[in-house]
Scaffold this active site. Structure first.
Site, PDB file in Angstrom:
ATOM      1  N   GLN A  50     -10.275  -2.448   2.680  1.00 29.76           N
ATOM      2  CA  GLN A  50      -9.837  -3.162   3.763  1.00 29.76           C
ATOM      3  C   GLN A  50      -9.701  -2.187   5.040  1.00 29.76           C
ATOM      4  OE1 GLN A  50      -5.903  -3.882   1.657  1.00 29.76           O
ATOM      5  NE2 GLN A  50      -5.167  -4.047   3.719  1.00 29.76           N
ATOM      6  N   HIS A  96       9.575  -3.523   2.940  1.00 30.64           N
ATOM      7  CA  HIS A  96       9.077  -3.786   1.586  1.00 30.64           C
ATOM      8  C   HIS A  96      10.207  -3.986   0.712  1.00 30.64           C
ATOM      9  CE1 HIS A  96       5.742  -0.892   3.240  1.00 30.64           C
ATOM     10  NE2 HIS A  96       5.245  -1.969   2.577  1.00 30.64           N
ATOM     11  N   LYS A 132       5.363  -9.814   9.394  1.00 29.83           N
ATOM     12  CA  LYS A 132       4.724  -8.995  10.544  1.00 29.83           C
ATOM     13  C   LYS A 132       3.255  -9.115  10.654  1.00 29.83           C
ATOM     14  CE  LYS A 132       4.203  -4.197  10.219  1.00 29.83           C
ATOM     15  NZ  LYS A 132       3.007  -4.009  10.545  1.00 29.83           N
ATOM     16  N   MET A 179       0.674  -1.357  -0.009  1.00 29.70           N
ATOM     17  CA  MET A 179       0.058  -0.006  -0.172  1.00 29.70           C
ATOM     18  C   MET A 179       0.853   1.143   0.053  1.00 29.70           C
ATOM     19  SD  MET A 179      -3.422  -0.872   2.072  1.00 29.70           S
ATOM     20  CE  MET A 179      -2.766  -0.751   3.619  1.00 29.70           C
ATOM     21  N   GLY A 180       2.151   0.971  -0.328  1.00 32.95           N
ATOM     22  CA  GLY A 180       2.954   2.219  -0.494  1.00 32.95           C
ATOM     23  C   GLY A 180       3.750   2.728   0.726  1.00 32.95           C
ATOM     24  N   ALA A 181       4.167   3.788   0.879  1.00 31.68           N
ATOM     25  CA  ALA A 181       4.749   4.507   1.975  1.00 31.68           C
ATOM     26  C   ALA A 181       5.969   3.463   2.540  1.00 31.68           C
ATOM     27  CB  ALA A 181       3.907   4.691   3.235  1.00 31.68           C
ATOM     28  N   LEU A 182       6.599   3.159   1.232  1.00 35.11           N
ATOM     29  CA  LEU A 182       7.686   1.808   1.335  1.00 35.11           C
ATOM     30  C   LEU A 182       8.900   2.278   2.472  1.00 35.11           C
ATOM     31  CD1 LEU A 182       8.049   1.025  -2.470  1.00 35.11           C
ATOM     32  CD2 LEU A 182       6.345   0.218  -0.639  1.00 35.11           C
ATOM     33  N   SER A 193       6.913  -0.612   9.900  1.00 37.25           N
ATOM     34  CA  SER A 193       5.694  -0.368   9.367  1.00 37.25           C
ATOM     35  C   SER A 193       5.349   0.989   8.757  1.00 37.25           C
ATOM     36  CB  SER A 193       4.556  -0.515  10.602  1.00 37.25           C
ATOM     37  OG  SER A 193       3.462   0.000  10.174  1.00 37.25           O
TER      38      SER A 193
HETATM   39  O1  PAF Z   1      -0.012  -5.704   3.717  1.00 39.69           O
HETATM   40  C1  PAF Z   1      -0.447  -4.837   3.023  1.00 39.69           C
HETATM   41  O2  PAF Z   1       0.155  -3.775   2.759  1.00 39.69           O
HETATM   42  C2  PAF Z   1      -1.928  -4.890   2.215  1.00 39.69           C
HETATM   43  O3  PAF Z   1      -2.675  -5.640   3.339  1.00 39.69           O
HETATM   44  C3  PAF Z   1      -1.998  -5.631   1.050  1.00 39.69           C
HETATM   45  C4  PAF Z   1      -1.567  -7.068   1.172  1.00 39.69           C
HETATM   46  C5  PAF Z   1      -1.109  -5.079  -0.020  1.00 39.69           C
HETATM   47  C6  PAF Z   1      -3.416  -5.634   0.462  1.00 39.69           C
HETATM   48  O4  PAF Z   1      -3.738  -4.403   0.131  1.00 39.69           O
END
Ligand code: PAF
Length: 278
Positions: A60, A36, A148, A29-32, A184
């Site tokens: 979600q 990541h 995590k 979901m970015g904000a790497l 995170s």
């Molecule tokens: O873990 C995440 O960043 C999200 O839940 C995912 C797997 C990219 C789905 O949106």
């Protein structure tokens, strides 16, 4: 690195590549952060082409405010992915992924009823909606997830089984900051004071094996943890010991099966999670 924003282009590039190369996929979901990037590195070790997706998936989030304040840092993310030598980043708009309301409901049995599934109703259904769409589009050989999000990894493995695909789910270790805090995207939302409070979470987790070895029961450990995280900026959501595969809660430590300890704790408004396999 190719930056692709629509599904059609993504599928057409990948259809060509798939003939020659093993495709690794890292959904985000970015904000790497380095956590990541460690997934990208692992994908590059195991596959010839790596695709990363960046999509803050609205379905979600059960809390609108959480969705609004989720960090969005596309420019920096793209730079990090170029530096990591990622091959494609897929960054769709919401309409691209959800041209119509997704009405699908998934059943993961016990796995999505407990812990974050209980605390964030609908969360894992939303995760399954987006991950299944992304898997259908990318059709990777392997997909890489950080452990995590322990419960998420178990649910994605079950999703793949239900989708009857051969995608291999590779669970990668938790990357930690110098003081042990699990990396995170949400950490960037903590104030300096909250960040200090957050560093107690990994300390508590790291103390568990020695407390177990010293003969403390889990309920004694739980009492200590509950008192540490009551008030003073903390709000404990859960602290649980479970069977590592089924997530069925155990009452106490045991060596008869693999166990995992899972914690979720609010620091101010920010909810952080961590876990440890025993
Ligand atoms: O873990 C995440 O960043 C999200 O839940 C995912 C797997 C990219 C789905 O949106």
């Amino acid at each position: 690195m190719k930056i692709i924003r629509n599904l059609q282009e993504l599928k057409s590039v990948l259809n060509d590549w798939r003939k020659e190369f093993k495709i690794g996929f890292v959904p985000t979901m970015g904000a790497l952060h380095p956590g990541h990037i460690s997934l990208i590195k692992e994908s590059k070790l195991q596959c010839q082409k790596t695709v990363c997706s960046i999509f803050v998936n609205p379905t979600q989030f059960n809390d609108k405010k959480d969705l609004e304040r989720y960090p969005r840092t596309e420019k920096e993310d793209v730079k990090l992915l170029i530096a990591a030598d990622c091959d494609i980043v897929f960054i769709p708009e919401v309409n691209e992924m959800y041209p119509h309301k997704d009405e699908r409901t998934f059943d993961f049995g016990h796995l999505d009823k407990v812990l974050d599934g209980a605390a964030r109703p609908g969360h894992f259904n939303g995760v399954a909606q987006i991950v299944s769409k992304l898997f259908d589009a990318v059709k990777p050989d392997k997909a890489f997830f950080g452990i995590k999000d322990y419960q998420q990894v178990l649910i994605i493995k079950e999703l793949v089984r239900q989708m009857k695909t051969n995608i291999e789910i590779v669970a990668c270790p938790i990357m930690r900051e110098k003081d042990g805090l699990a990396m995170s995207s949400r950490n960037t939302l903590l104030s300096t004071q909250e960040r200090k409070l957050a560093s107690v979470i990994p300390k508590v987790m790291q103390s568990i094996p020695s407390l177990k070895a010293a003969g403390y029961s889990f309920s004694e450990v739980k009492k200590q943890v509950a008192s540490k995280f009551s008030g003073n900026g903390y709000r404990l959501d859960y602290f649980i010991i479970s069977d590592a595969n089924s997530l069925i809660e155990d009452e106490d430590f045991t060596d008869s099966h693999q166990q995992v300890v899972l914690i979720a704790c609010f620091i101010g408004h920010i909810r952080l999670i961590d876990n440890m396999l025993l």
